[in-house]
Design an enzyme around this catalytic site. Structure first.
Site, short mmCIF file in Angstrom:
data_model
loop_
_atom_site.label_atom_id
_atom_site.label_comp_id
_atom_site.label_asym_id
_atom_site.label_seq_id
_atom_site.Cartn_x
_atom_site.Cartn_y
_atom_site.Cartn_z
N HIS A 72 34.49 44.47 40.17
CA HIS A 72 35.50 44.05 41.15
C HIS A 72 35.38 44.88 42.43
O HIS A 72 36.05 45.92 42.54
CB HIS A 72 36.91 44.25 40.57
CG HIS A 72 37.24 43.33 39.46
ND1 HIS A 72 37.91 42.15 39.65
CD2 HIS A 72 36.98 43.40 38.14
CE1 HIS A 72 38.07 41.53 38.49
NE2 HIS A 72 37.50 42.27 37.55
N GLU A 83 36.63 44.32 45.22
CA GLU A 83 37.87 44.27 46.02
C GLU A 83 38.73 45.51 45.83
O GLU A 83 39.47 45.90 46.73
CB GLU A 83 38.68 43.01 45.70
CG GLU A 83 39.31 42.92 44.30
CD GLU A 83 38.40 42.35 43.23
OE1 GLU A 83 37.16 42.40 43.42
OE2 GLU A 83 38.90 41.87 42.20
N CYS A 109 33.33 38.77 38.95
CA CYS A 109 33.59 38.87 37.52
C CYS A 109 33.47 37.50 36.84
O CYS A 109 32.35 37.02 36.68
CB CYS A 109 34.93 39.55 37.29
SG CYS A 109 34.93 40.43 35.70
N1 GLN Z 1 37.17 36.82 31.27
C1 GLN Z 1 35.96 37.48 31.68
C2 GLN Z 1 35.64 38.67 30.80
O1 GLN Z 1 36.50 39.20 30.14
C3 GLN Z 1 36.03 37.90 33.14
C4 GLN Z 1 37.10 38.91 33.44
C5 GLN Z 1 37.42 39.03 34.89
O2 GLN Z 1 37.14 38.13 35.69
N2 GLN Z 1 38.05 40.13 35.29
O3 GLN Z 1 34.52 39.09 30.77
#
Ligand code: GLN
Length: 547
Positions: A510, A512, A384
């Protein structure tokens, strides 16, 4: 009331952090391994509508389900243990309960009545508890009540449990009470009084515990179990010890030895048999007997609290067992990382994961980490925000776009390689407004990820607002950063990789959240393997100390 679904309520007393979630998940595992269809639900007594708006330092990571619910991290344990997806219905907070009751009041559904905690809030809780049971998908629903018995905010939940037990009738709903039996080393004694008081507090609300699970550092001798049984009004075999374990994955076996599943099934009037946990034990054997070990750096900004990256740490345990290596995680605070010390801080590591996150703090350190691993061929996994940092680093240092940035950190940048999606730009509310839950992703032919997933198309869970800015895609690809995963409906870039690097993969989602004991996530498995190969090539292999 006739019912086909049975309910188990798990309450906690004496103190928080006794591991109710792990006990619930372990019990569920044992019941599932006897052929029962089981699910677990968590009721959280706080007023946030969901944990999505909570800082990770408050309650650890926010776990995301397939249907895009932002939930308590205990749901992660449920999925990792059971290998069955959870949903919004599996996590309910006081905020959500009140929101729903107040919405009903505004719609006039209470027909002029005074809206009160009893019966309106308690009815709403009861309804939420039974949604999963009424779906017909489960034989047993385990409901974990967050917080500690005696807390003001837990009272409506305990009252709902009392009423539900009455509604459901004998043998259809039981209460497990988790308490602490502390050891006083000066006296050399285990103490039962806190448990007695906690059971008494529960009884003041009209709820008699059926089973006690006692968290302890030492074995509970039989005279002490008898004493607890007598004073807490439970049968002796219903006093279960939960001794500290070296890994949470030992707890199902410990509960099996204590016979928790047996007493539960007996009290629910259900047949018990020998649970088939052979696969679980195969995993445990590999987890405990690694042939070697590797060191992975986890670069993030919430590293002081282990729970902030819970699912990532657990995914490494699953992937480590799959590769028969022990994965040592070294937390690296991105705020203290810079181009001068990056080599010193990272060069002893066999792979680097740059973690998810929000906001500006520590991001330059993350970019320095990505530059180091890209230039030095160290396996890299960006999740992310970690993927977004890899895109910025590549744009700055390979394409030479000095001011490449994300508009999250620098709204004025002329080169927003990471930018808000159009439909996010008009949103001002923070809660539940991100791109959430499972989205499709098509994998590019010949890519590293297609080979790893062994699939053309996958579904992974998202939780973010910002995206790879498509206008830079062809420029990036011409310079060697391949967009190897795309959402088929929107064309959004979900995965980037560097085919010339031994292992450099960044994912906008994600992975995970989907790693379980039964299904370790393929990307984590492949990353651990790449890190192990890196270690073999650059440092030789040392045998891990068998525990
Ligand atoms: N802050 C980033 C976004 O909102 C990444 C979010 C995250 O890592 N879950 O796109």
């Amino acid at each position: 009331m006739t019912t086909t679904t049975k309910y188990i309520f798990v309450t906690g007393g004496v103190t928080s952090s006794l591991g109710k979630g792990i006990i619930a998940a372990s019990l569920a595992k044992l019941l599932q391994a006897q052929g029962y269809r089981v699910t677990i639900q968590k009721l959280d007594p706080y007023i946030n509508v969901d944990p999505g708006t909570l800082n990770p330092y408050e309650h650890g990571e926010c776990y995301v389900t397939e249907d895009g619910a932002e939930t308590d991290l205990d749901l992660g344990h449920y999925e990792r243990f059971l290998n069955v997806p959870t949903s919004q219905a599996n996590n309910v907070t006081t905020g959500r309960i009140y929101q729903s009751v107040i919405d009903k009041e505004r719609r006039g559904e209470f027909l002029g009545k005074t809206v009160q905690v009893v019966p309106h809030i308690t009815d709403e809780i009861k309804e939420r508890v039974q949604i999963l049971g009424n779906s017909g998908d489960y034989d047993i629903v385990i409901t974990e009540i967050g917080g500690t018995v005696g807390d003001i905010e837990s009272l409506p939940y305990i009252e709902a449990v009392r009423q539900l037990r009455w509604d459901l009738g004998d043998n259809n709903g039981i209460v497990i009470h988790l308490t602490l039996v502390p050891y006083l080393s000066a006296a050399g004694e285990l103490k039962t009084k806190p448990t007695q008081h906690s059971v008494k507090t529960l009884m003041e609300s009209g709820v008699q515990a059926d089973i006690l699970v006692c968290r302890t550092e030492h074995d509970l001798p039989s005279d002490l179990r008898r004493k607890l049984a007598l004073f807490c009004n439970v049968r002796e075999e219903a006093v279960i010890q939960s001794i500290d374990a070296s890994t949470i994955y030992d707890v199902p076996n410990l509960m099996l030895e204590e016979g928790l599943d047996k007493v539960v099934l007996q009290k629910l009037n259900l047949k018990s048999s020998k649970p088939d946990i052979a696969r679980w034990n195969q995993f445990l054997k590999r987890h405990k007997n690694p042939i070697s070990e590797i060191n992975i750096g986890l670069v993030g900004k919430y590293v002081e609290l282990q729970d902030s990256y819970k699912s990532i740490l657990e995914a490494f345990i699953h992937a480590g067992a799959e590769n028969e290596v022990k994965v040592n995680i070294e937390s690296i605070h991105s705020e203290y990382l810079n181009s001068d010390n990056v080599k010193l801080k990272l060069s002893h590591l066999d792979g680097i994961l740059v973690a998810p996150g929000f906001g500006e703090r520590g991001i330059e350190g993350k970019i320095d980490a990505v530059k180091y691993v890209r230039e030095n061929n160290v396996p890299f996994f960006g999740i992310c925000l970690g993927m977004q940092m890899a895109v910025i680093e590549f744009a700055r240092n390979v394409l030479g776009i000095q001011d490449a940035d994300s508009t999250e950190m620098n709204p004025e940048t002329k080169n927003p390689v990471i930018d808000l999606m159009e439909d996010q730009k008009s949103i001002t509310d923070k809660g539940g407004t991100m791109r959430l839950g499972a989205w499709d992703c098509d994998l590019k032919m010949g890519s590293i990820v297609r080979d790893i997933y062994k699939a053309e198309s996958i579904k992974e869970r998202h939780r973010h607002r910002y995206e790879f800015n498509g206008t830079y895609k062809s420029q990036m690809e011409a310079a060697g950063m391949v967009a190897s995963g795309l959402n088929p409906d929107t064309g959004l870039v979900e995965i980037i990789e560097l085919p010339t690097h031994p292992w450099f993969v960044g994912v906008q989602y994600h992975p995970e959240y989907k790693s379980t004991v039964a299904n370790p996530h393929p990307l984590f498995v492949a990353f651990v393997k790449a890190a192990f190969n890196y270690k073999k090539k650059h440092r030789g292999v040392s045998m891990a100390q068998n525990k």
